[in-house]
Write an enzyme that holds these catalytic residues in place. Structure first.
Site, PDB file in Angstrom:
ATOM      1  CD  GLU A 157      63.025  27.830 -22.090  1.00  0.00           C
ATOM      2  OE1 GLU A 157      62.259  28.143 -21.304  1.00  0.00           O
ATOM      3  OE2 GLU A 157      63.225  28.138 -23.300  1.00  0.00           O
ATOM      4  CD  GLU A 272      62.667  26.481 -29.033  1.00  0.00           C
ATOM      5  OE1 GLU A 272      62.451  27.968 -28.481  1.00  0.00           O
ATOM      6  OE2 GLU A 272      61.937  25.739 -28.255  1.00  0.00           O
TER       7      GLU A 272
END
Ligand code: XIL
Length: 365
Positions: A157, A272
């Site tokens: 991220e 995820e």
């Protein structure tokens, strides 16, 4: 039709499986997700936390039967391993790896560098000592798991267009203290410590067909291009896949993005996956149907791209999903978010069948 399970394949290869009592009790002919994925050379796995598997035999058994991979939800994050500088505690993380090994599952590493769950001391340490702080952490982590973990989320991220920094980089402590090159350096440091790893850049918000995700797709693509053209040892893009039913999805937009990433010579893993149903107000069965439909669209697009190596869901059962376990993310009507393949009683839902049939109809890798 009989589906060859992971256990069948291992048994056929003459390998011994260190199974648990409950694992041995299972039949080998039922339909399973890994039974559908493996013949296509696809991975299927899920995230877990040790507090979940420690207390729940059904969860352990479901991992054993359905998966080829496990990922620690928090045990391998920097804040867990080194809350106090110099005291590195691998106890919880090692237990995830050994849980995997005793059930015949590989473990993915998640995540070496992330702006969240970062120990408080890291910011000042980077200010004073620069990149060596990252170097120490990454080398120790990669060396500790050398030969045990191959697939690693090295940087997680790092893009946030809303932060208005150059190249849409997230305005994290890493960017502020080390400058934009910390991303490439992290991959190089990891490869120096263990040249055999597969280093992934892992990111969320790359799938919805709206301006927020479009901006992140553009920025991630530019980052990956830069890393590749500078010779950084990066293996693939991890696409988290935290989908939201309240946001639009367009399979062709997503497929185009996957192709662009693959064209850079990168592999892709869905790392995820879960589907947040907070925006749905229908009956539970209608919600499940809609989530299943979204899963099918997403997975069909993902698995038609041959660079995609498989799917990891962010948990198996709604019971343990982060979307049901943090106050700020819960549904406002008090019902469970039905975001994963199994409900809270480990009953399969349409999402499970979406995974199963998407694996079954995926092209062979
Ligand atoms: C989440 C875990 O599921 C939670 O239990 C924890 O409290 C916070 O982190 N993106 C990621 C994951 O890369 O590490 C996050 O996991 C979910 C979002």
């Amino acid at each position: 039709m009989t589906v060859m399970t992971r256990r069948d394949l291992l048994a056929a290869a003459g390998a011994t499986v260190a199974g648990t009592m409950e694992a041995r009790a299972q039949t080998t002919t039922d339909k399973t997700l890994i039974g559908a994925a493996k013949p296509k050379n696809l991975i299927y796995g899920a995230a877990l936390a040790t507090w979940q598997t420690d207390r729940d035999a059904t969860l352990r058994r479901t991992f054993d039967r359905q998966c080829s991979t496990v990922v620690p939800e928090w045990e391998m994050k920097w804040g867990t391993i080194e809350a106090t500088r110099g005291t590195r505690n691998y106890g919880a993380a090692d237990r995830v790896v050994s849980f995997g090994a005793s059930h015949g599952l590989t473990c993915r590493g998640h995540a070496a560098i992330w702006h969240r769950n970062l120990p408080k001391w890291v910011d000042a340490a980077m200010r004073d000592e620069g990149i060596s702080v990252l170097a120490t952490h990454i080398s120790d982590l990669m060396t500790h798991y050398k030969g045990k973990i191959k697939s690693w989320d090295i940087v997680n991220e790092a893009i946030e267009p809303k932060d208005s920094q150059a190249n849409s980089l997230r305005n994290s402590a890493f960017l502020q203290r080390l400058g934009p090159d910390y991303i490439g350096r992290a991959f190089t440091l990891a490869a120096e410590a263990d040249p055999s790893i597969q280093g992934f850049y892992n990111e969320y918000g790359l799938y919805h067909n709206d301006s927020t995700d479009q901006a992140r797709r553009t920025a991630v693509l530019a980052l990956l291009e830069k890393l590749k053209s500078s010779g950084v040892p990066i293996y693939g893009l991890g696409i988290q896949g935290h989908l939201a039913m309240g946001r639009p999805f367009d399979a062709s937009v997503f497929s185009t993005f996957l192709r662009q990433v693959a064209n850079l010579g990168l592999k892709i893993l869905i790392t995820e996956l879960d589907i947040d149903d907070r925006s749905l107000t229908q009956t539970v069965s209608e919600r499940d149907r809609l989530v299943g439909e979204r899963a099918t669209k997403f997975l069909t697009a993902a698995l038609s791209e041959r660079a995609v190596e498989g799917v990891v869901t962010w948990g198996l059962s709604d019971k343990y999903s982060w979307l049901n376990n943090s106050v700020y993310q819960k549904r406002s009507d008090g019902t469970m978010n039905r975001c994963l393949p199994y409900d809270e009683n480990f009953q399969t839902k349409p999402f499970w069948y979406s995974l199963y049939y998407a694996f079954k109809s995926a092209p062979l890798r």
